[in-house]
Design a protein around this motif. Structure first.
Motif, PDB file in Angstrom:
ATOM      1  N   LEU A   4     -11.212 -11.501  -1.926  1.00 58.15           N
ATOM      2  CA  LEU A   4     -10.350 -10.876  -0.934  1.00 58.15           C
ATOM      3  C   LEU A   4      -8.894 -10.931  -1.364  1.00 58.15           C
ATOM      4  CD1 LEU A   4     -11.947 -12.183   2.391  1.00 58.15           C
ATOM      5  CD2 LEU A   4     -11.988  -9.857   1.506  1.00 58.15           C
ATOM      6  N   LEU A   5      -8.498 -12.033  -2.007  1.00 61.13           N
ATOM      7  CA  LEU A   5      -7.145 -12.193  -2.521  1.00 61.13           C
ATOM      8  C   LEU A   5      -7.214 -12.531  -3.997  1.00 61.13           C
ATOM      9  CD1 LEU A   5      -5.567 -14.292   0.386  1.00 61.13           C
ATOM     10  CD2 LEU A   5      -5.222 -11.850  -0.054  1.00 61.13           C
ATOM     11  N   HIS A   6      -6.357 -11.893  -4.788  1.00 64.15           N
ATOM     12  CA  HIS A   6      -6.375 -12.107  -6.230  1.00 64.15           C
ATOM     13  C   HIS A   6      -4.943 -12.064  -6.745  1.00 64.15           C
ATOM     14  CE1 HIS A   6      -7.711 -12.068 -10.348  1.00 64.15           C
ATOM     15  NE2 HIS A   6      -7.126 -10.907 -10.569  1.00 64.15           N
ATOM     16  N   LYS A   7      -4.533 -13.143  -7.424  1.00 60.27           N
ATOM     17  CA  LYS A   7      -3.155 -13.242  -7.927  1.00 60.27           C
ATOM     18  C   LYS A   7      -2.154 -12.985  -6.805  1.00 60.27           C
ATOM     19  CE  LYS A   7      -4.257 -11.956 -12.699  1.00 60.27           C
ATOM     20  NZ  LYS A   7      -3.979 -11.024 -13.813  1.00 60.27           N
ATOM     21  N   PHE A   8      -2.460 -13.572  -5.660  1.00 59.07           N
ATOM     22  CA  PHE A   8      -1.621 -13.395  -4.475  1.00 59.07           C
ATOM     23  C   PHE A   8      -0.634 -14.544  -4.365  1.00 59.07           C
ATOM     24  CE2 PHE A   8      -0.766 -14.480  -0.027  1.00 59.07           C
ATOM     25  CZ  PHE A   8      -0.286 -13.276   0.474  1.00 59.07           C
ATOM     26  N   SER A   9       0.649 -14.221  -4.204  1.00 63.69           N
ATOM     27  CA  SER A   9       1.675 -15.246  -4.046  1.00 63.69           C
ATOM     28  C   SER A   9       2.724 -14.741  -3.065  1.00 63.69           C
ATOM     29  CB  SER A   9       2.329 -15.580  -5.390  1.00 63.69           C
ATOM     30  OG  SER A   9       3.351 -16.547  -5.227  1.00 63.69           O
ATOM     31  N   LEU A  10       3.016 -15.546  -2.049  1.00 63.30           N
ATOM     32  CA  LEU A  10       3.970 -15.143  -1.027  1.00 63.30           C
ATOM     33  C   LEU A  10       4.657 -16.380  -0.461  1.00 63.30           C
ATOM     34  CD1 LEU A  10       5.116 -12.808   0.726  1.00 63.30           C
ATOM     35  CD2 LEU A  10       3.296 -13.312   2.372  1.00 63.30           C
ATOM     36  N   THR A  11       5.965 -16.328  -0.355  1.00 62.24           N
ATOM     37  CA  THR A  11       6.746 -17.424   0.215  1.00 62.24           C
ATOM     38  C   THR A  11       7.345 -16.977   1.543  1.00 62.24           C
ATOM     39  OG1 THR A  11       7.308 -18.313  -1.966  1.00 62.24           O
ATOM     40  CG2 THR A  11       8.686 -19.003  -0.121  1.00 62.24           C
ATOM     41  N   VAL A  12       7.111 -17.777   2.583  1.00 64.38           N
ATOM     42  CA  VAL A  12       7.658 -17.495   3.911  1.00 64.38           C
ATOM     43  C   VAL A  12       8.624 -18.623   4.257  1.00 64.38           C
ATOM     44  CG1 VAL A  12       7.140 -17.072   6.334  1.00 64.38           C
ATOM     45  CG2 VAL A  12       5.486 -16.393   4.570  1.00 64.38           C
ATOM     46  N   MET A  18       8.000 -13.051   9.304  1.00 68.28           N
ATOM     47  CA  MET A  18       7.400 -12.322   8.183  1.00 68.28           C
ATOM     48  C   MET A  18       6.288 -11.408   8.687  1.00 68.28           C
ATOM     49  SD  MET A  18       6.837 -11.674   4.895  1.00 68.28           S
ATOM     50  CE  MET A  18       7.566 -12.964   3.873  1.00 68.28           C
ATOM     51  N   GLY A  19       6.356 -10.144   8.316  1.00 75.62           N
ATOM     52  CA  GLY A  19       5.281  -9.218   8.609  1.00 75.62           C
ATOM     53  C   GLY A  19       4.408  -9.033   7.377  1.00 75.62           C
ATOM     54  N   ILE A  20       3.096  -8.966   7.569  1.00 80.05           N
ATOM     55  CA  ILE A  20       2.153  -8.703   6.477  1.00 80.05           C
ATOM     56  C   ILE A  20       1.361  -7.464   6.855  1.00 80.05           C
ATOM     57  CG2 ILE A  20       0.210  -9.567   5.132  1.00 80.05           C
ATOM     58  CD1 ILE A  20       1.152 -12.390   5.665  1.00 80.05           C
ATOM     59  N   VAL A  21       1.516  -6.403   6.079  1.00 74.06           N
ATOM     60  CA  VAL A  21       0.869  -5.139   6.403  1.00 74.06           C
ATOM     61  C   VAL A  21      -0.111  -4.757   5.300  1.00 74.06           C
ATOM     62  CG1 VAL A  21       2.912  -4.411   7.696  1.00 74.06           C
ATOM     63  CG2 VAL A  21       2.623  -3.671   5.334  1.00 74.06           C
ATOM     64  N   GLY A  22      -1.126  -4.022   5.700  1.00 75.12           N
ATOM     65  CA  GLY A  22      -2.133  -3.567   4.748  1.00 75.12           C
ATOM     66  C   GLY A  22      -3.260  -2.877   5.479  1.00 75.12           C
ATOM     67  N   GLY A  23      -3.977  -2.038   4.775  1.00 74.04           N
ATOM     68  CA  GLY A  23      -5.108  -1.346   5.374  1.00 74.04           C
ATOM     69  C   GLY A  23      -6.268  -2.285   5.622  1.00 74.04           C
ATOM     70  N   GLN A 199      -2.163  -4.813  -1.031  1.00 77.24           N
ATOM     71  CA  GLN A 199      -2.940  -3.717  -1.596  1.00 77.24           C
ATOM     72  C   GLN A 199      -3.961  -4.307  -2.557  1.00 77.24           C
ATOM     73  OE1 GLN A 199      -0.700  -0.967  -4.021  1.00 77.24           O
ATOM     74  NE2 GLN A 199      -2.177   0.695  -3.709  1.00 77.24           N
ATOM     75  N   GLU A 200      -5.230  -4.075  -2.261  1.00 79.47           N
ATOM     76  CA  GLU A 200      -6.308  -4.593  -3.109  1.00 79.47           C
ATOM     77  C   GLU A 200      -6.210  -6.108  -3.305  1.00 79.47           C
ATOM     78  OE1 GLU A 200      -8.700  -2.657  -3.764  1.00 79.47           O
ATOM     79  OE2 GLU A 200      -7.717  -0.809  -3.149  1.00 79.47           O
ATOM     80  N   GLY A 201      -5.865  -6.824  -2.243  1.00 83.09           N
ATOM     81  CA  GLY A 201      -5.887  -8.275  -2.296  1.00 83.09           C
ATOM     82  C   GLY A 201      -4.691  -8.929  -2.968  1.00 83.09           C
ATOM     83  N   ARG A 202      -3.652  -8.164  -3.239  1.00 74.90           N
ATOM     84  CA  ARG A 202      -2.443  -8.732  -3.832  1.00 74.90           C
ATOM     85  C   ARG A 202      -1.237  -7.986  -3.281  1.00 74.90           C
ATOM     86  NH1 ARG A 202      -3.035  -7.568 -10.108  1.00 74.90           N
ATOM     87  NH2 ARG A 202      -5.196  -8.097  -9.651  1.00 74.90           N
ATOM     88  N   GLY A 207       6.486  -4.441  -3.092  1.00 72.34           N
ATOM     89  CA  GLY A 207       5.943  -4.629  -1.751  1.00 72.34           C
ATOM     90  C   GLY A 207       6.435  -5.805  -0.949  1.00 72.34           C
ATOM     91  N   VAL A 208       7.631  -6.321  -1.202  1.00 76.61           N
ATOM     92  CA  VAL A 208       8.209  -7.369  -0.350  1.00 76.61           C
ATOM     93  C   VAL A 208       9.665  -7.019  -0.089  1.00 76.61           C
ATOM     94  CG1 VAL A 208       8.779  -9.810  -0.098  1.00 76.61           C
ATOM     95  CG2 VAL A 208       6.669  -9.158  -1.270  1.00 76.61           C
ATOM     96  N   GLY A 209      10.056  -6.977   1.183  1.00 76.40           N
ATOM     97  CA  GLY A 209      11.440  -6.678   1.508  1.00 76.40           C
ATOM     98  C   GLY A 209      11.569  -6.178   2.926  1.00 76.40           C
TER      99      GLY A 209
END
Length: 307
Positions: A4-12, A18-23, A199-202, A207-209
């Protein structure tokens, strides 16, 4: 099987929004569940204040992460007890303040017995958006450091969403970390200073801003904002030569006007769906159908421009 998540990195940042959007199936819920530690990542780690959540006491984690799910559980007790469930010592004044924050106080007051009305088969039946509001009020009373809204805003009616967003901006700034997931970026309405696009688990490219940054730099964000328009622009940019476009200007304008009118009607339908007060799952199913209609209109427009 694809993760579901691959090479995903996010700092809050602590105290930020923080909003997280995706299909659909892009990993938004997986992010929420990892923060709650409903399961652990196969690789990497989830850190809170630099500490791996696997090293934290599970009771402490539950107390400090409040989540409003798409289908919040309503207990067979009074509305006041449902709201106060997260805080045993909650006073009536605190319960009503939380309800006002969630824009559900006036509704509760209009119900016979008000806050003492029982929820359930033998009592008052709440609509999907109303259950979300009660669930939000309950989460607000929880003495948590992190508040997660999992598709909550997109499930509220227009007025309630605006009130909640205004209250979040005014009262949550710096006091709690707020994370909101949604497949409909427009529901964030500029209240969140930072948005991440999945998008596609990453994280999607660029895509951050802020909303303005993403609208200018993220194709995936623009697609989520308006799937049909994004496809139409792509189709138009790859259509015939300038000479062909000049010779068919009149027919193209007429065709585009018809297409845009159809799209406006579909947008109006989507707005009405979000105000019907149905359950979140039903709303999302109907919105997905509307999205498919928009995509079909975009394909029709692009095929017409290529003829």
């Amino acid at each position: 099987m694809r993760p579901l998540l691959h090479k995903f990195s996010l700092t809050v940042a602590a105290g930020s929004m923080m909003g997280i959007v995706g299909g659909p199936l892009r990993g938004k819920t997986a992010v929420v569940e990892l923060i709650q530690r409903l399961y652990d990542p196969d690789q990497g780690a989830v850190l809170l204040d630099g500490v791996d959540v696997r090293e934290l006491d599970s009771d402490w984690l539950r107390e400090n992460v409040a989540v409003v799910h798409q289908e919040p559980v309503m207990l067979g007790m009074t509305i006041a007890q449902n709201i106060a469930f997260a805080l045993d010592s909650a006073t009536q004044a605190q319960v009503e303040a939380a309800a006002r924050f969630a824009n559900v106080h006036d509704l509760i007051q209009s119900i016979p017995d008000g806050y003492q009305a029982r929820i359930g088969d033998t009592g008052v039946r709440l609509t999907g958006p109303q259950r979300l509001q009660v669930g939000l009020a309950r989460a607000l009373l929880a003495p948590s450091k992190i508040l997660i809204l999992d598709e909550t805003l997109s499930g509220l009616d227009e007025q309630s969403a605006m009130v909640v967003l205004s209250n979040l901006r005014r009262e949550m700034g710096g006091t709690r970390t707020v994370i909101a997931t949604t497949s409909m970026p427009q529901t964030l309405r500029g209240a969140f200073e930072t948005i991440a696009v999945l998008q596609e688990g990453r994280i999607a490219p660029g895509g951050v801003g802020s909303h303005q940054h993403l609208a200018a730099n993220s194709a995936e964000y623009r697609r989520l904002l308006d799937p049909a328009a994004a496809q139409y622009v792509e189709a138009s940019s790859s259509s015939g030569s300038a000479l062909q476009q000049q010779t068919s200007t009149m027919s193209s304008v007429d065709g585009e006007a018809v297409w845009r009118r159809r799209l406006q009607l579909v947008d109006d339908l989507e707005d009405n769906i979000l105000q019907l007060g149905m359950q979140q799952g039903q709303v999302m199913q109907m919105v997905e159908v509307v999205t498919e209609i928009k995509e079909a209109l975009a394909l029709e427009a692009s095929s017409s421009s290529l003829r």
